[in-house]
Design an enzyme around this catalytic site. Structure first.
Site, short mmCIF file in Angstrom:
data_model
loop_
_atom_site.label_atom_id
_atom_site.label_comp_id
_atom_site.label_asym_id
_atom_site.label_seq_id
_atom_site.Cartn_x
_atom_site.Cartn_y
_atom_site.Cartn_z
N TRP A 11 0.55 -1.64 0.15
CA TRP A 11 -0.22 -0.02 -0.01
C TRP A 11 0.94 1.43 -0.15
O TRP A 11 0.87 2.64 -0.50
CB TRP A 11 -0.73 0.13 1.17
CG TRP A 11 -1.94 -0.72 1.54
CD1 TRP A 11 -2.10 -1.84 0.56
CD2 TRP A 11 -3.12 -1.22 2.14
NE1 TRP A 11 -3.32 -2.87 0.83
CE2 TRP A 11 -3.91 -2.24 1.95
CE3 TRP A 11 -3.38 -0.85 3.02
CZ2 TRP A 11 -5.38 -3.11 2.78
CZ3 TRP A 11 -4.93 -1.41 3.67
CH2 TRP A 11 -5.13 -1.82 3.84
N LYS A 12 2.36 1.46 0.55
CA LYS A 12 2.59 2.13 0.27
C LYS A 12 2.34 3.24 1.23
O LYS A 12 1.85 2.59 1.81
CB LYS A 12 3.42 2.90 -1.34
CG LYS A 12 3.99 1.78 -2.20
CD LYS A 12 4.32 2.02 -3.53
CE LYS A 12 4.66 1.77 -4.59
NZ LYS A 12 5.20 1.39 -5.57
N HIS A 104 12.97 -2.45 -1.37
CA HIS A 104 12.09 -2.06 -1.91
C HIS A 104 12.99 -0.77 -2.62
O HIS A 104 14.26 -0.04 -1.73
CB HIS A 104 10.50 -0.71 -1.47
CG HIS A 104 9.91 -0.94 -2.88
ND1 HIS A 104 9.74 0.15 -3.18
CD2 HIS A 104 9.03 -1.38 -3.10
CE1 HIS A 104 9.13 0.50 -4.51
NE2 HIS A 104 8.78 -0.63 -3.92
N GLU A 106 12.61 2.34 -3.29
CA GLU A 106 11.87 3.42 -3.01
C GLU A 106 13.00 3.90 -1.28
O GLU A 106 13.66 4.35 -1.55
CB GLU A 106 10.44 3.35 -2.53
CG GLU A 106 9.68 3.53 -3.95
CD GLU A 106 8.44 3.26 -3.89
OE1 GLU A 106 7.09 2.81 -3.46
OE2 GLU A 106 7.84 3.79 -5.66
N GLU A 176 11.64 -6.80 -9.55
CA GLU A 176 10.11 -4.75 -9.82
C GLU A 176 11.89 -3.82 -10.85
O GLU A 176 12.50 -3.25 -10.31
CB GLU A 176 10.29 -4.37 -8.27
CG GLU A 176 9.37 -4.89 -8.12
CD GLU A 176 8.33 -4.26 -6.21
OE1 GLU A 176 7.61 -3.66 -6.57
OE2 GLU A 176 8.68 -3.09 -6.15
N GLY A 182 4.87 2.11 -11.19
CA GLY A 182 4.40 3.25 -10.46
C GLY A 182 4.49 4.22 -12.42
O GLY A 182 4.04 5.58 -12.05
N SER A 221 4.05 -1.54 -11.92
CA SER A 221 2.53 -1.54 -13.26
C SER A 221 1.85 -2.75 -13.53
O SER A 221 1.75 -2.64 -14.59
CB SER A 221 3.06 -0.78 -14.62
OG SER A 221 3.49 0.67 -13.56
N GLY A 242 1.61 -2.55 -6.22
CA GLY A 242 1.52 -1.36 -6.30
C GLY A 242 -0.07 -0.51 -5.53
O GLY A 242 -0.96 -0.51 -5.31
N GLY A 243 -0.02 0.52 -6.35
CA GLY A 243 -1.03 1.20 -7.12
C GLY A 243 -2.57 0.67 -7.15
O GLY A 243 -3.29 0.29 -6.30
#
Ligand SMILES: O=C[C@H](O)COP(=O)(O)O
Length: 263
Positions: A11-12, A104, A106, A176, A182, A221, A242-243
């Site tokens: 969910w980030k 990750h 990020e 990833e 994203g 994605s 993710g999204g």
């Protein structure tokens, strides 16, 4: 070797108490009856209590409360003490979290986490009996320079060379590509399969048995429209989403696509 797929929602930095409850209730409805795919969600740690309570309480007869496992987006290497802001493996276990994302991109980018530091997190998770979900993958520049395999190998070697191949028993790897996260620009199934096969082969150089059982998810994605084709590939064992994990119907389509492709 048949591997059971795993689809995990990251969910980030999204959500609230109300959102957590609503999304999990939606997932429980949508995933009722799913048996052929492991499912996990990683809400922000702030909402693990809400998530645990919502997963446990069910006002209906659905079986999905047993299907969705809890996870976390990060963990720290220290177990307790003067480490302001940190989260320990014991704290995650307190909430029944099982699948813990580490490495990750990020966190590698915004928090400057090194391969060596991430390997220490991997060790901490194994010591605690938690499942590491080790994210690896190349940037767009690295991809264009033909360094995809070298980058993935280096990120895997940080764990392989310190903990040995056996550490990947029961663990999860998420490939990833950073350029796909994203962006709406997923790797093609063939592109992803080639890298997944490389990753499995790299582990097989140390242990074929470990390589055969390790779950390798694709992330970047993934959505309800492209998941099914990705899952047709033999070395893609699920997805780190993710999204599209923030909407119950879309996430459920992805889970069911994995279940169908790997039955
Ligand atoms: O952890 C999940 C990945 O970063 C993929 O995110 P995305 O599905 O929003 O591209």
């Amino acid at each position: 070797m048949a591997r059971r797929p795993l689809v995990m929602g990251n969910w980030k930095l999204n959500g609230s108490k109300a959102f957590t409850k609503e999304l999990i209730e939606g997932l429980k409805r949508e995933l009722d009856g799913v048996t052929g795919c492991d499912v996990a969600i990683a809400p922000p740690v702030m909402y693990l209590a809400e998530a645990e309570a919502t997963l446990a309480s069910c006002g209906c007869d659905c079986t999905s409360k047993n299907v969705i496992a809890l996870g976390s987006q990060n963990v720290d290497v220290n177990v307790s003490g003067a480490f302001t802001g940190d989260i320990s493996t014991a704290m995650l276990k307190d909430f029944d979290a099982k699948y813990i994302i580490i490495g990750h991109s990020e966190r590698r980018t915004y928090h400057k986490e090194s391969d060596e530091f991430i390997a220490k997190k991997f060790a901490a998770l194994k010591d605690a009996g938690l499942v590491p979900v080790l994210c690896i993958g190349e940037t767009e520049a690295e991809n264009e320079a033909g360094q995809t395999e070298a980058v993935c190998a280096r990120q895997l070697d940080a764990v392989l060379n310190t903990l040995g191949a056996e550490a990947f028993n029961g663990a999860v790897i998420a490939y990833e590509p950073v350029w796909a996260i994203g962006t709406g620009k997923s790797a093609t199934p063939a592109q992803a399969q080639a890298v997944h096969a490389f990753i499995r082969g790299h582990i097989a150089k140390h242990s074929q048995a470990v390589a055969d059982q390790v779950i390798i998810q694709y992330g970047g994605s993934v959505n309800d429209a492209n998941a099914a084709e990705l899952f047709t590939q033999p070395d893609i064992d699920g997805a780190l989403v993710g999204g599209a994990s923030l909407k119950a119907p879309a996430f459920a389509v992805i889970v069911k696509a994995a279940e169908k492709a790997k039955e």
